[in-house]
Design an enzyme around this catalytic site. Structure first.
Site, PDB file in Angstrom:
ATOM      1  N   CYS A  76       0.821  -1.213   0.000  1.00  0.00           N
ATOM      2  CA  CYS A  76       0.000   0.000   0.000  1.00  0.00           C
ATOM      3  C   CYS A  76       0.856   1.265   0.000  1.00  0.00           C
ATOM      4  O   CYS A  76       0.359   2.343  -0.310  1.00  0.00           O
ATOM      5  CB  CYS A  76      -0.972   0.014   1.180  1.00  0.00           C
ATOM      6  SG  CYS A  76      -0.184   0.204   2.774  1.00  0.00           S
ATOM      7  N   CYS A 163      -4.498  -8.982  13.214  1.00  0.00           N
ATOM      8  CA  CYS A 163      -5.635  -9.874  12.993  1.00  0.00           C
ATOM      9  C   CYS A 163      -6.660  -9.527  14.067  1.00  0.00           C
ATOM     10  O   CYS A 163      -6.325  -9.428  15.242  1.00  0.00           O
ATOM     11  CB  CYS A 163      -5.214 -11.335  13.120  1.00  0.00           C
ATOM     12  SG  CYS A 163      -6.628 -12.448  13.075  1.00  0.00           S
ATOM     13  N   CYS A 165      -9.526 -11.277  14.426  1.00  0.00           N
ATOM     14  CA  CYS A 165     -10.414 -12.400  14.723  1.00  0.00           C
ATOM     15  C   CYS A 165      -9.817 -13.446  15.646  1.00  0.00           C
ATOM     16  O   CYS A 165     -10.487 -13.917  16.552  1.00  0.00           O
ATOM     17  CB  CYS A 165     -10.806 -13.122  13.437  1.00  0.00           C
ATOM     18  SG  CYS A 165     -11.631 -12.119  12.222  1.00  0.00           S
ATOM     19  N   VAL A 353      16.837   5.018   6.396  1.00  0.00           N
ATOM     20  CA  VAL A 353      17.298   5.765   7.569  1.00  0.00           C
ATOM     21  C   VAL A 353      17.201   7.264   7.276  1.00  0.00           C
ATOM     22  O   VAL A 353      16.718   8.044   8.100  1.00  0.00           O
ATOM     23  CB  VAL A 353      18.766   5.352   7.878  1.00  0.00           C
ATOM     24  CG1 VAL A 353      19.364   6.243   8.935  1.00  0.00           C
ATOM     25  CG2 VAL A 353      18.829   3.894   8.267  1.00  0.00           C
ATOM     26  N   GLY A1120     -25.560 -11.685  17.782  1.00  0.00           N
ATOM     27  CA  GLY A1120     -26.023 -12.253  19.042  1.00  0.00           C
ATOM     28  C   GLY A1120     -25.520 -13.666  19.291  1.00  0.00           C
ATOM     29  O   GLY A1120     -26.063 -14.378  20.140  1.00  0.00           O
ATOM     30  N   GLU A1296     -19.739 -14.261  21.540  1.00  0.00           N
ATOM     31  CA  GLU A1296     -19.563 -13.015  22.282  1.00  0.00           C
ATOM     32  C   GLU A1296     -19.164 -13.176  23.753  1.00  0.00           C
ATOM     33  O   GLU A1296     -18.323 -12.428  24.254  1.00  0.00           O
ATOM     34  CB  GLU A1296     -20.860 -12.191  22.213  1.00  0.00           C
ATOM     35  CG  GLU A1296     -21.137 -11.669  20.836  1.00  0.00           C
ATOM     36  CD  GLU A1296     -22.549 -11.124  20.725  1.00  0.00           C
ATOM     37  OE1 GLU A1296     -22.702  -9.913  20.677  1.00  0.00           O
ATOM     38  OE2 GLU A1296     -23.499 -11.939  20.695  1.00  0.00           O
TER      39      GLU A1296
HETATM   40  C1  LIG Z   1       3.645   2.010   9.764  1.00  0.00           C
HETATM   41  C2  LIG Z   1       4.883   2.796  10.046  1.00  0.00           C
HETATM   42  C3  LIG Z   1       5.388   2.776  11.321  1.00  0.00           C
HETATM   43  C4  LIG Z   1       6.524   3.522  11.625  1.00  0.00           C
HETATM   44  N1  LIG Z   1       7.008   3.488  12.887  1.00  0.00           N
HETATM   45  C5  LIG Z   1       8.104   4.215  13.196  1.00  0.00           C
HETATM   46  C6  LIG Z   1       8.640   4.201  14.506  1.00  0.00           C
HETATM   47  O1  LIG Z   1       8.156   3.516  15.386  1.00  0.00           O
HETATM   48  N2  LIG Z   1       9.707   4.971  14.765  1.00  0.00           N
HETATM   49  C7  LIG Z   1      10.306   5.730  13.790  1.00  0.00           C
HETATM   50  O2  LIG Z   1      11.283   6.395  14.062  1.00  0.00           O
HETATM   51  N3  LIG Z   1       9.823   5.755  12.545  1.00  0.00           N
HETATM   52  C8  LIG Z   1       8.743   5.025  12.229  1.00  0.00           C
HETATM   53  N4  LIG Z   1       8.244   5.064  10.951  1.00  0.00           N
HETATM   54  C9  LIG Z   1       8.812   5.988   9.987  1.00  0.00           C
HETATM   55  C10 LIG Z   1       9.741   5.320   8.987  1.00  0.00           C
HETATM   56  O3  LIG Z   1      10.953   5.074   9.602  1.00  0.00           O
HETATM   57  C11 LIG Z   1       9.874   6.247   7.817  1.00  0.00           C
HETATM   58  O4  LIG Z   1       8.616   6.279   7.160  1.00  0.00           O
HETATM   59  C12 LIG Z   1      10.897   5.801   6.832  1.00  0.00           C
HETATM   60  O5  LIG Z   1      12.141   5.628   7.421  1.00  0.00           O
HETATM   61  C13 LIG Z   1      11.014   6.799   5.700  1.00  0.00           C
HETATM   62  O6  LIG Z   1      11.873   6.256   4.727  1.00  0.00           O
HETATM   63  P1  LIG Z   1      11.454   6.180   3.212  1.00  0.00           P
HETATM   64  O7  LIG Z   1      12.625   5.653   2.493  1.00  0.00           O
HETATM   65  O8  LIG Z   1      10.218   5.423   3.027  1.00  0.00           O
HETATM   66  O9  LIG Z   1      11.249   7.688   2.929  1.00  0.00           O
HETATM   67  P2  LIG Z   1      10.237   8.385   1.920  1.00  0.00           P
HETATM   68  O10 LIG Z   1       8.867   8.145   2.356  1.00  0.00           O
HETATM   69  O11 LIG Z   1      10.578   8.021   0.538  1.00  0.00           O
HETATM   70  O12 LIG Z   1      10.616   9.884   2.203  1.00  0.00           O
HETATM   71  C14 LIG Z   1      10.190  10.546   3.351  1.00  0.00           C
HETATM   72  C15 LIG Z   1      10.432  12.047   3.173  1.00  0.00           C
HETATM   73  O13 LIG Z   1      11.812  12.323   3.195  1.00  0.00           O
HETATM   74  C16 LIG Z   1      12.273  12.847   1.964  1.00  0.00           C
HETATM   75  N5  LIG Z   1      13.558  12.199   1.740  1.00  0.00           N
HETATM   76  C17 LIG Z   1      13.801  10.872   1.809  1.00  0.00           C
HETATM   77  N6  LIG Z   1      15.120  10.650   1.710  1.00  0.00           N
HETATM   78  C18 LIG Z   1      15.706  11.847   1.572  1.00  0.00           C
HETATM   79  C19 LIG Z   1      17.055  12.256   1.447  1.00  0.00           C
HETATM   80  N7  LIG Z   1      18.040  11.377   1.444  1.00  0.00           N
HETATM   81  N8  LIG Z   1      17.295  13.574   1.351  1.00  0.00           N
HETATM   82  C20 LIG Z   1      16.281  14.474   1.333  1.00  0.00           C
HETATM   83  N9  LIG Z   1      14.989  14.134   1.464  1.00  0.00           N
HETATM   84  C21 LIG Z   1      14.715  12.841   1.582  1.00  0.00           C
HETATM   85  C22 LIG Z   1      11.185  12.559   0.967  1.00  0.00           C
HETATM   86  O14 LIG Z   1      11.128  13.536  -0.029  1.00  0.00           O
HETATM   87  C23 LIG Z   1       9.951  12.572   1.840  1.00  0.00           C
HETATM   88  O15 LIG Z   1       9.528  13.895   2.036  1.00  0.00           O
HETATM   89  C24 LIG Z   1       7.144   4.302  10.617  1.00  0.00           C
HETATM   90  C25 LIG Z   1       6.619   4.308   9.322  1.00  0.00           C
HETATM   91  C26 LIG Z   1       5.504   3.565   9.021  1.00  0.00           C
HETATM   92  C27 LIG Z   1       4.938   3.599   7.648  1.00  0.00           C
HETATM   93  S1  FES Z   2      -8.658 -10.501  10.649  1.00  0.00           S
HETATM   94 FE1  FES Z   2      -7.466 -12.288  10.907  1.00  0.00          FE
HETATM   95  S2  FES Z   2      -8.841 -13.847  10.454  1.00  0.00           S
HETATM   96 FE2  FES Z   2     -10.099 -12.073  10.418  1.00  0.00          FE
HETATM   97  S1  FES Z   3      -2.988  -1.920   3.953  1.00  0.00           S
HETATM   98 FE1  FES Z   3      -0.871  -1.824   3.772  1.00  0.00          FE
HETATM   99  S2  FES Z   3      -0.212  -2.098   5.791  1.00  0.00           S
HETATM  100 FE2  FES Z   3      -2.355  -1.933   6.003  1.00  0.00          FE
END
Ligand SMILES: Cc1cc2nc3c(=O)[nH]c(=O)nc-3n(C[C@H](O)[C@H](O)[C@H](O)COP(=O)(O)OP(=O)(O)OC[C@H]3O[C@@H](n4cnc5c(N)ncnc54)[C@H](O)[C@@H]3O)c2cc1C
Ligand code: FES
Ligand code: FES
Length: 1364
Positions: A76, A163, A165, A353, A1120, A1296
């Site tokens: 996604c 999950c 369920c 990172v 129910g 339930e």
């Molecule tokens: C479900 C979920 C849970 C998460 N939980 C945590 C957590 O617990 N703790 C935590 O710290 N983080 C958490 N994150 C954040 C995650 O670490 C960052 O989303 C991820 O590291 C971003 O990296 P990316 O390569 O996907 O960046 P992208 O999504 O591609 O970029 C993010 C942003 O940075 C810019 N960018 C990226 N790289 C550079 C670069 N080198 N120079 C300039 N701009 C740049 C992009 O233009 C954009 O604006 C979570 C993310 C998700 C989706």
């Molecule tokens: S959400 Fe895991 S079995 Fe329904």
């Molecule tokens: S639909 Fe992608 S993580 Fe939930």
């Protein structure tokens, strides 16, 4: 710059080649797979990386190393263009019904680990990814049939997958079953072996796993693909520069003409910061080699900004594999451990990172990485335009938000050696620790607060104490705009000899410094967490400076050693800190064989198909040509006139087709969205919107994305002039007498004489108050429907609904057409829990209305946020009670006033008084009076959610019992026991449903459970634990439940085809609760009464088919807990008719030929025109429609007084299923319901702001339990309570009632808090703790911490100071 020639995007999906020359670069992989391929196993659960339903395996070929790299990722968030040259594997690619399932799929089925099945394909791919990578490891060969994966790794394989369920226990078993170090005896109930069989036999029965075939089958055609990609169309382009110079030119070129540019690495940032606008150009940084390298030398380790978090973890951990363990190596390992809690595996595998740090720098994202790097004084390398510079992370964070022209190139963790000055005391040491207080221990949850401390200590020259030479203390998350160092504290501590009073001062300084910027509710919590972290770090250092076995005063610290034994020791100590998951669970089933195959724990019907993702949910049905998509425009005001709605004009140009509202209701139709026996609700607000989330209009567009964008961008013109203020609380409702009427038959009757009961009491608690909040369903599949117009004003609607019959009649009324023009089809529902009952109807009706108006198919798949805002959820309520009781704890009278917040429309809220009362009456209150008002407020209407009213009623009873026990200073378990019903009092309280005396099984369950759970001995062990532990306290609690169930009339139809195969139709809907499976078993049992050859194989011949409201009318609704049993009964009745019809022929044929096969009998019956289809309508008789069900649970928890975390150590349940129709299905219901209840009581906050807009609107802030937050030991016993004359084959429901048992966790937590409070008071020489405190629901970490004492650390230190 040379003009590039556009290339094509080439990739493979499950071995199929895809080549695209035109792609909108904002297209995600999920969107592509679901709308442009036949692979539908990837599900959309959240769209923000938080649920794992969309996980795929991405495989990439490295031509230099000639190796394939495989990693899981959330489709996604993955942009389609970023998978150029990659091979994608989805669950149907691992295996499928046609080519053979993978053992992962078969084991999910066999371990009963798939219920609704919506999460299952994602789970399977997560596990597959772990196996694929484990098999690549260079380690000893595991025994045949096993993987190289270990049990711990296997369980963690699905750590980020949600999950709703199953409760995860069986899923953990599936994962563990592949691990070479698994103890087969540890694996729970499954369909492969029976308890007590030999290990070899068990192994031979498991679907065989062949390690050599577990590879991602990388297609050859992809090995030729060059990885650079340039896609261009008139509107968009995607660039993948391979050098910084190329990148610079791209930026320069595009800046000039105002092009909207997006720089991406893996795009996971979009999970948090959702794009509101489109971009013209996307620049993918991953092709630039400088950004993807990891370099190590004596000055430190430099990590390229595009390196993924998973790769960074690997690189950091690699250091600890060296023979030299230095302070620096330990620091790197600890950073790696902390990084393992960031997000979840499938996010870390792609998230970079640098992306994380840029999000922190630019948008104040609460980054974990920033605090870690800040503490170790990391440097960052930044390119701005053509300038390059090295900055400290601190300087980087404090700069104004980075512009587009700035690129983060790398970060560097400097070697500590550089920090040691020549004159340094040789025994000085660096200590490093990180902290993370988050709702889930293994991650997949942002922390409330996190911290990292790097401290240099040395022994004091003048005493045997420890001197702090220098320190870097960094804190992040909600504490500040970005990660900060608390310099005042650092300066204060530097050079000090550590003592209790110094620590006390430091703690106070930290508390003053860590004040969250805006979230006032968490202010005190975050400050006290900070104090706790500081205390945890420094407290062990007070006193002599002792290094033993690599430990410095409890801290892991090793000077440069080459001592392998020591290294091993260190690893042992070190890895103990990494949270372990579920250890085991036991299941005891007493299955009956009287009604074979009913009563057998057979595998859930269609489970393997669900696992491979081939099972079809509504949104998986391919869109008919010309199909449009809808999205709601909902009210942002609780009460306002809607004057006008405007969309962005450009959207209209690109495919927004219409805005449907109440004005589009056709002549003869009605603006009706749903109905219950209590009333109706409009489909769309007319002039006035009456709650936040009220449906104002339905935008219809060419794609779901466009419809959502249009709805989001809609500007609604409201007017509140001369309107009364909205009613936003139950108190307001009382003041303005705004109530829903409750029919007298649903109003609970008084029991006994309250005045007399009160007069008999030795003690009274008067007018005590408590509040309960809401809970969101969090079905993994959100609301969805597809409406297809047909000839002659007819319409077919595919709906994910628990009550197709109701949807059917509403659609007809709304459209003004006869009911025989409408057909509603429901095959399966991806989780309902009550939320897909009434709340699904307007969704189906909106699509139908739009479809009929536009004469085009219209579908909708609600995005998670809209679903959460509109859902309403469980009923919040305010409770006031007075209770009278004797000295021995016997309660004599209970008087209750309850104000239920029902929201704006009545929905099913009028049942609340009845449901609350029925569960509350589980105790003998002596006399009981109830005054329950169902308040009409301007909130979204609340609807039934699993155990609606019963959960609250049962919990209110427990809260009162707890209060009575606390007032009397009595053991609460004794107060519970003394107030349990006798059969006589049961008759009084449950006039029509008490059943026979031997059916009242609660007293025996109560005592059986005490033995099974070793309750008395464990209570003593808990006391002992609490005596010797200061910072952790345990609690144990036993809780009973009593649940009143009602059966409703249900239809069933059985048809036998000429080849002997059978189709069964029932009114009940398969929601994951195993209804189809039980129905199949029942049909096989009932038809086998014909007694001819081959009936033992009937089960295989039966197919339960989708519900179709034209094929079967009066289907009713599935809710129910009793729909499975009544559907079974309807089927049994139909089968009986068929058996009776077939009997004469069978007897005749048998006489002629001696024996007769099923197939022959049926063929003959066909030829002789026997009617082979029978239907029936089961109407429960008066004495069978109501009954009681019983269960009890013992739970033990441990709370951490420093951060408020509760760990669920053990739960033991005994639950009465009568004679279970299918114990495996019932077990799944019990465990799943319990864990959902655990979510309600302990984790899931679903609050609204003052206007009634929900604050928790996604996976970022709504936290359902995950695999790391279920009881570590989870034992369930299904009681076979024998014969029940009035039940369906003696069975009782399980859907339930077990949810209510989760209150045992809450009560155990309260018991642990009580111990903590007692201890705190003992520090100020007070013995008597106030034990009448209330523990809120949900008892999330801040709530627990608040009750344990936000200033517990200071009090402890003060006490210590007073003693020295
Ligand atoms: C479900 C979920 C849970 C998460 N939980 C945590 C957590 O617990 N703790 C935590 O710290 N983080 C958490 N994150 C954040 C995650 O670490 C960052 O989303 C991820 O590291 C971003 O990296 P990316 O390569 O996907 O960046 P992208 O999504 O591609 O970029 C993010 C942003 O940075 C810019 N960018 C990226 N790289 C550079 C670069 N080198 N120079 C300039 N701009 C740049 C992009 O233009 C954009 O604006 C979570 C993310 C998700 C989706
Ligand atoms: S959400 Fe895991 S079995 Fe329904
Ligand atoms: S639909 Fe992608 S993580 Fe939930």
């Amino acid at each position: 710059m040379e003009l590039q020639t556009p290339t094509s995007l080439v990739f493979g999906v499950n071995g199929e080649r895809f080549e695209l020359s035109h792609v909108d670069p904002s297209t995600t992989l999920l969107e592509f797979l679901r709308t442009r391929t036949r692979f539908k196993s990837v599900k959309l659960g959240c769209g923000e990386g938080g649920c794992g339903a969309c996980v795929v395996l991405i495989s990439k070929y490295d031509p230099v190393l000639d190796q394939v790299e495989d990693f899981t990722a959330s489709s996604c968030l993955t942009l389609l263009c970023s998978i150029h040259g990659c091979s994608i594997t989805t669950s149907e690619g691992i295996g499928n019904g046609k080519e053979g399932f993978h053992p992962i799929h078969e084991r999910f089925a066999g371990f009963h680990a798939s219920q609704c099945g919506f999460c299952t394909p994602g789970m399977c791919v997560s596990l597959f990814g772990t196996l694929v990578n484990a098999e690549k490891r260079n380690c000893p060969e595991p025994p045949a049939g096993f993987s190289k994966v270990t049990v711990t790794e296997a369980e963690k394989a699905i750590a980020g997958n949600l999950c709703r369920c199953t409760g995860y226990r069986p899923i953990a078993d599936v994962c563990k079953s592949f691990a070479a170090d698994v103890d087969m005896e540890d694996l729970g109930l499954n369909s492969f072996w029976r308890k007590g069989e030999s290990k070899n036999l068990m192994l031979s029965r498991l679907p065989q796993y062949d390690r050599n075939q577990t590879n991602s089958r990388f297609p050859l055609f992809l090995k030729e693909i060059k990885h650079d990609l340039f896609l261009a169309s008139e509107k968009h382009s995607w660039h993948r520069p391979i050098s910084l110079t190329e990148f610079q030119s791209l930026l320069k070129l595009n800046h000039a003409n105002g092009t909207r540019i997006k720089i991406v690495v893996s795009n996971t940032g979009m999970g948090y910061y959702k794009d509101k606008e489109g971009y013209d150009k996307y620049i993918d940084l991953r092709g630039i080699s400088e950004l993807s390298k990891i370099r190590k030398d004596r000055t430190g380790i430099e990590i390229g900004a595009a390196v993924t978090i998973s790769k960074a973890i690997e690189a950091l951990k690699e250091e600890s594999r060296s023979d030299f363990l230095s302070d620096y190596v330990i620091i790197l390992e600890k950073i790696a451990d902390h990084l393992s809690k960031v997000a979840s595996g499938f996010i870390r595998n792609t998230a970079s990172v640098g992306g994380n740090l840029v999000m922190a720098q630019r948008s104040n994202f609460p980054s974990d990485i920033a605090i870690l790097l800040l503490a170790v004084d990391a440097m960052v390398h930044v390119m701005t335009g053509t300038q390059f510079e090295w900055l400290t992370l601190e300087e980087f964070l404090e700069r104004p938000p980075l512009g587009l022209e700035s690129v983060l190139l790398s970060i560097k963790i400097p070697s500590l050696e550089l920090n040691k000055s020549e004159s340094s005391e040789p025994r000085s040491r660096f200590l490093f620790e990180t902290y993370r207080a988050s709702p889930r221990p293994l991650g997949n949850a942002l922390p409330y607060l996190n911290a990292a401390f790097l401290v240099k200590v040395s022994p004091c020259k003048d005493s045997d104490g420890t001197v702090i030479d220098t320190c870097r203390l960094s804190f992040s998350a909600y504490a500040s705009k970005h990660a900060i160092r608390v310099k005042k504290v650092e300066e204060f501590l530097a050079g000090k000899l550590l003592s209790v009073s110094i620590l006390y001062d430091a703690v106070n300084l930290v508390k003053a410094a860590i004040v969250p910027k805006d979230d006032t509710s968490k202010t005190a919590y975050c400050s006290s967490l900070a104090a706790g972290f500081i205390f945890q770090f420094f407290n062990p250092l007070i006193g002599p400076f002792v290094i033993s076995n690599g430990n410095l005063n409890g801290h892991i610290n090793l000077p440069f050693v080459k001592d392998f034994e020591l290294k091993e020791n260190w690893k042992h100590v070190h890895h103990d800190k990494v949270p372990t998951l579920l250890s085991s669970g036991k299941q005891v089933l007493e299955a009956g064989c009287e009604y074979h195959p009913v009563g057998e724990p057979i595998v859930k019907s269609g489970a393997a198909l669900q696992a491979s993702g081939e099972a079809v949910f509504v949104d998986d049905i391919p869109s008919p040509s010309n199909c449009l998509h809808g999205a709601y425009i909902y009210s942002a005001k609780p009460l306002a006139r809607v004057r006008n709605i405007k969309l962005m004009p450009e959207l209209q140009l690109v495919g927004v087709r219409d805005i449907i509202s109440s004005k589009d209701i056709p002549d003869g139709g009605e603006n009706i969205g749903s109905k219950t026996i209590f009333g109706t609700e409009p489909l769309f607000a007319e002039e006035m919107a009456r709650c936040v989330g009220d449906r104002i209009a339905f935008v219809v567009a060419d794609t779901q994305k466009l419809a959502d964008m249009a709805a989001n961008s809609a500007v609604v013109d409201y007017d509140t002039e001369n309107l009364e203020p909205p009613i936003l609380s139950v108190e307001d409702a009382v003041e303005r007498s705004s109530f829903f009427e409750v029919p007298p038959f649903l109003y609970p009757k008084y029991v006994g004489d309250i005045s007399k009961g009160m007069a008999e009491a030795d003690h009274k608690i008067l007018s005590a108050e408590m509040k309960l909040e809401s809970q969101y369903y969090f079905y993994m599949e959100t609301q969805t429907a597809l409406a297809v117009p047909d000839e002659d004003n007819c319409i077919t609607v595919y709906s994910s609904t628990q009550c197709p019959e109701f949807s059917h009649s509403i659609i007809a009324r709304c459209l003004g057409i006869p009911e025989n023009n409408v057909r509603v089809i429901t095959r399966r529902v991806g989780g309902g829990f009550g939320g897909k009952a009434i709340k699904s109807i307007p969704v189906a009706a909106s699509c139908a209305l739009a479809a009929l108006k536009l004469q085009r198919p219209v579908r909708i798949y609600l995005n998670r946020k809209t679903d959460m805002i509109m859902a309403g959820g469980r009923h919040p309520m305010k409770i006031t009670y007075s209770v009278g009781f004797k000295n021995d704890g016997k309660i004599t009278a209970l008087e209750l006033q309850i104000l239920v917040n029902a929201g704006i429309y009545v929905d099913v809220s009028a049942v609340m008084p009845h449901n609350i009362a029925s569960a509350l009456k589980k105790y003998d209150w002596g006399a009981l009076s109830l005054d329950i008002k169902v308040c009409r407020t301007n909130h979204p209407s609340r609807s039934a959610m699993r155990g609606p009213g019963e959960v609250q009623g049962s919990f209110i009873a427990e809260a009162i019992i707890e209060n009575v026990a606390a007032t009397l200073s009595m053991d609460v378990d004794c107060v519970r026991s003394i107030n349990l019903h006798t059969y006589e009092s049961l008759q009084l309280f449950y006039e029509y449903s008490h059943g026979e005396p031997d059916e009242y099984t609660l007293p025996s369950i109560w005592s059986k459970l005490a033995v099974a759970a070793n309750y008395d001995q464990r209570t003593k062990m808990v006391q002992e634990f609490n005596r010797i532990n200061t910072w952790k306290k345990r609690g144990i609690s036993r809780v009973p439940v009593m649940f009143q169930l009602t059966q409703r009339p249900t239809p069933g139809k059985v048809s036998i085809f000429s080849d002997g195969s059978i189709a069964v139709e029932v009114g009940g809907i398969e929601l994951g609760q195993g209804l189809w499976t039980k129905v199949k078993q029942m049909a096989a049992y009932a038809l086998s009464a014909i007694r001819c050859d081959g009936t033992e194989g009937l089960l295989e011949k039966i197919r339960v088919v989708q519900s179709d409201t034209v094929g079967m009318i009066q289907g009713g609704f599935t809710s129910g807990s009793t729909t499975s049993e009544s559907s079974c009964e309807a089927v049994r009745l139909s089968c009986n008719i068929l058996v009776e019809r077939l009997k004469p022929l069978k007897e005749k044929l048998q006489e002629e030929t001696g024996s007769i096969k099923w197939e022959t009998l049926i063929l003959q019956a066909y030829m002789q025109a026997v009617n082979l289809s029978a239907s029936s309508f089961y109407v429960p008789s008066n004495n069978s429609s109501n009954y009681l069900n019983y269960g009890a649970a013992v739970s033990e928890v441990e709370i951490d007084l420093l951060n408020g975390e509760t760990r669920f150590l053990q739960t033991d349940i005994i639950f009465d299923c009568g004679q279970s129709l299918n114990p495996a299905v019932d077990l799944g219901q019990i465990e799943g319901a319990f864990v959902q209840g655990l979510g309600f009581f302990m984790m899931e906050q679903y609050e609204t702001n003052l206007d009634g807009l929900v604050l928790q609107d996604g996976t970022w802030n709504y936290k359902i339990p995950t695999i790391d937050t279920i009881p570590k030991q989870f034992n369930v016993q299904i009681l076979n309570s024998g014969h029940h004359q009035h039940r369906v084959l003696s069975s009782k429901a399980s859907g339930e009632p077990p949810l209510l048992l989760a209150a045992s966790i809450h009560c155990a937590t309260r018991a642990a808090i009580k111990e903590a409070r007692k201890q705190v008071l003992s520090w100020s020489n007070q013995d008597e703790a106030d034990s009448t405190f209330q523990l809120g629901v949900p008892a999330i970490m801040p709530v627990v911490k608040e009750l344990c004492g936000p200033d517990i650390v200071e009090r402890y230190l003060k006490w210590k100071m007073g003693r020295t």
